[in-house]
Scaffold this motif. Structure first.
Motif, PDB file in Angstrom:
ATOM      1  N   LYS A  48     -15.301   7.782 -11.541  1.00  0.00           N
ATOM      2  CA  LYS A  48     -14.620   8.802 -10.567  1.00  0.00           C
ATOM      3  C   LYS A  48     -15.687   9.644  -9.970  1.00  0.00           C
ATOM      4  CE  LYS A  48     -11.987  12.148 -11.905  1.00  0.00           C
ATOM      5  NZ  LYS A  48     -10.746  12.779 -12.238  1.00  0.00           N
ATOM      6  N   LEU A  51     -18.244   7.326  -7.776  1.00  0.00           N
ATOM      7  CA  LEU A  51     -17.809   7.115  -6.691  1.00  0.00           C
ATOM      8  C   LEU A  51     -17.854   8.195  -5.594  1.00  0.00           C
ATOM      9  CD1 LEU A  51     -14.746   5.238  -7.561  1.00  0.00           C
ATOM     10  CD2 LEU A  51     -16.517   4.179  -6.472  1.00  0.00           C
ATOM     11  N   LEU A 192      -9.231   4.503  -8.160  1.00  0.00           N
ATOM     12  CA  LEU A 192      -8.733   4.684  -7.016  1.00  0.00           C
ATOM     13  C   LEU A 192      -7.238   4.647  -6.744  1.00  0.00           C
ATOM     14  CD1 LEU A 192     -11.096   1.747  -5.390  1.00  0.00           C
ATOM     15  CD2 LEU A 192     -11.068   4.054  -4.780  1.00  0.00           C
ATOM     16  N   ARG A 196      -4.351   8.459  -6.532  1.00  0.00           N
ATOM     17  CA  ARG A 196      -3.374   8.779  -5.546  1.00  0.00           C
ATOM     18  C   ARG A 196      -2.048   9.564  -6.200  1.00  0.00           C
ATOM     19  NH1 ARG A 196      -3.826   6.215  -0.430  1.00  0.00           N
ATOM     20  NH2 ARG A 196      -5.809   5.014  -0.090  1.00  0.00           N
TER      21      ARG A 196
END
Length: 207
Positions: A48, A51, A192, A196
């Protein structure tokens, strides 16, 4: 081609190299087996941060996060480790009694509970402060509340493993994949998808 340190190509190759290092770190720290949960938390967090370009020192960052999550993540992992042989026994028993619909349904529900819970347990541990018991409970509730994301997470997590299992003839390629990038790529997909979901549970920033 622009090969300056600020170019997109240079940034991509830098991240790719970091994820390969991260993958090797993950494999090494999983060797004792009981540390797999802690390693999953560290893998998730570093993926995380990398990225988002927030982590430059992969090894140091990974080890710091690994140490920070060791106690709770180990407790959570041991919980799943204890349940695993029980579920394998029940699945094998149910497979021999397929005519017993009630037994088959109970075993299927237990297996789904196990899979859905473990998918979110370590991302939750890496993202929120809570007790191991609450993390485990919240993992299943989160999985059920966001079922489409859960199914997507299930697919990207278990499909590569299923391909490896079903096609032993390509072991050379799958082994190389897992050693170099497989676990890091799984961590990236997990970030990813779960991010969300987790944004619904984080306090919104006030302007």
């Amino acid at each position: 081609m622009n090969l300056s340190p600020d170019s997109k190509f240079f940034n991509f190759m830098s991240k790719l190299g970091d994820f390969v290092v991260l993958n090797l770190l993950f494999i090494i720290t999983c060797i004792p087996v009981f540390t797999i949960g802690t390693s999953l938390c560290a893998l998730y967090t570093v993926c995380k941060k990398r990225l988002a370009d927030e982590e430059s020192y992969i090894i140091r960052g990974y080890l710091a996060i690994w140490k920070e999550n060791f106690k709770n993540a180990t407790i959570i992992w041991l919980f799943f480790l204890i349940w695993l042989p029980i579920l394998l026994f029940l699945a094998n028993f149910a497979a021999k009694h397929l005519n017993n619909i009630a037994l088959f349904s109970c075993c299927l529900l237990l297996i789904l509970w196990y899979i859905f819970t473990i998918l979110y347990a370590f991302p939750l541990q890496a993202s929120f402060i809570n007790t191991p018991f609450r993390i485990i409970c919240n993992s299943f509730l989160t999985a059920m509340a966001h079922l489409p994301y859960t199914l997507a997470l299930f697919a990207v997590t278990f499909l590569p493993a299923a391909i490896t299992w079903m096609f032993p003839g390509i072991l050379y390629f799958t082994f190389t994949y897992w050693v170099l990038i497989g676990f890091s790529l799984g961590g990236i997909f997990s970030v990813l998808i779960t991010e969300r979901v987790f944004r619904h549970y984080r306090p919104k920033e006030t302007e």
